[in-house]
Motif scaffolding. Structure first.
Motif, mmCIF file in Angstrom:
data_model
loop_
_atom_site.group_PDB
_atom_site.id
_atom_site.type_symbol
_atom_site.label_atom_id
_atom_site.label_comp_id
_atom_site.label_asym_id
_atom_site.label_seq_id
_atom_site.Cartn_x
_atom_site.Cartn_y
_atom_site.Cartn_z
ATOM 1 N N ASP A 58 0.801 -1.227 0.000
ATOM 2 C CA ASP A 58 0.000 0.000 0.000
ATOM 3 C C ASP A 58 0.833 1.276 0.000
ATOM 4 O O ASP A 58 0.481 2.264 0.649
ATOM 5 N N MET A 59 1.915 1.271 -0.739
ATOM 6 C CA MET A 59 2.730 2.478 -0.850
ATOM 7 C C MET A 59 2.133 3.444 -1.874
ATOM 8 O O MET A 59 2.608 4.561 -2.029
ATOM 9 N N ALA A 60 1.087 3.008 -2.558
ATOM 10 C CA ALA A 60 0.363 3.867 -3.495
ATOM 11 C C ALA A 60 -1.097 3.438 -3.494
ATOM 12 O O ALA A 60 -1.416 2.265 -3.351
ATOM 13 N N VAL A 63 -5.178 4.879 0.702
ATOM 14 C CA VAL A 63 -5.345 6.110 1.484
ATOM 15 C C VAL A 63 -4.068 6.944 1.404
ATOM 16 O O VAL A 63 -2.980 6.405 1.282
ATOM 17 N N TRP A 64 -4.244 8.269 1.432
ATOM 18 C CA TRP A 64 -3.094 9.141 1.590
ATOM 19 C C TRP A 64 -2.480 8.803 2.937
ATOM 20 O O TRP A 64 -3.193 8.608 3.913
ATOM 21 N N GLU A 65 -1.171 8.720 3.001
ATOM 22 C CA GLU A 65 -0.512 8.320 4.243
ATOM 23 C C GLU A 65 0.357 9.444 4.785
ATOM 24 O O GLU A 65 1.225 9.968 4.089
ATOM 25 N N THR A 107 1.761 14.186 3.230
ATOM 26 C CA THR A 107 1.046 12.930 2.979
ATOM 27 C C THR A 107 1.472 12.445 1.602
ATOM 28 O O THR A 107 1.735 13.237 0.697
ATOM 29 N N ARG A 108 1.551 11.128 1.465
ATOM 30 C CA ARG A 108 2.026 10.516 0.216
ATOM 31 C C ARG A 108 1.159 9.330 -0.178
ATOM 32 O O ARG A 108 0.465 8.755 0.642
ATOM 33 N N GLY A 109 1.251 8.957 -1.436
ATOM 34 C CA GLY A 109 0.686 7.695 -1.903
ATOM 35 C C GLY A 109 -0.646 7.761 -2.603
ATOM 36 O O GLY A 109 -1.072 6.792 -3.213
ATOM 37 N N GLY A 110 -1.347 8.873 -2.530
ATOM 38 C CA GLY A 110 -2.656 8.934 -3.163
ATOM 39 C C GLY A 110 -3.690 8.133 -2.394
ATOM 40 O O GLY A 110 -3.409 7.590 -1.334
#
Length: 160
Positions: A58-60, A63-65, A107-110
């Motif tokens: 779940d790096m993309a 959820v935004w992380e 926040t990252r990943g979309g």
């Protein structure tokens, strides 16, 4: 990128909607019609999709992380002036010209709301910003630990 240097996505070069489903995003005409090609209207369970080259899930998508870094719009240009930066720790202060007095984190990943049509936040180079009081259904956080921490966590978890 999970070891995939200079590629646009964690899975390589293929577009997010091309080929097999790779991550949880919005497919269809946002916000009116989600085709559910990935099988999910909202969040998907952790580890539902393949891990990246480092075994991280779940790096993309999904959820935004939240990450530990404070947000500043000039972070990359400041780092570029330093030359090669190994394991950057992010800025020591937060600043967003739109809301200069609000401390923000990166926040990252979309998320499951990202679509190739209007949001490509699932690219490894993309980042957004949010305040600590953000309560969005498509925001979570990343937990990272080293091997010793992971083994200790598993030994304690397995005793319960």
């Amino acid at each position: 990128r999970g070891g995939k240097e200079q590629l646009p996505f964690i899975w390589g070069e293929e577009g997010v909607d091309d080929g097999e489903v790779k991550i949880n995003t919005f497919q269809g005409q946002f916000p009116y019609k989600n085709s559910l090609r990935d099988g999910f209207l909202m969040t998907s369970p952790v580890k539902h999709f393949k891990s990246n080259g480092y075994g991280l899930y779940d790096m993309a998508g999904n959820v935004w992380e939240w990450v530990n870094d404070l947000y500043r719009p000039d972070t990359y240009s400041v780092d570029a002036e330093k030359g090669t930066v190994v394991n950057p720790t992010g800025p020591t202060t937060s600043y967003d010209p739109v809301e200069p007095y609000a401390e923000k984190r990166v926040t990252r990943g979309g998320s499951f709301m990202c679509s190739d049509v209007y949001c490509s936040g699932y690219r490894p180079s993309a980042r957004m910003k949010t305040t600590p009081d953000t309560s969005l259904i498509h925001t979570g956080f990343r937990v990272v630990m080293n091997k010793a921490q992971f083994e200790k966590f598993n030994s304690v978890s397995n005793k319960k």
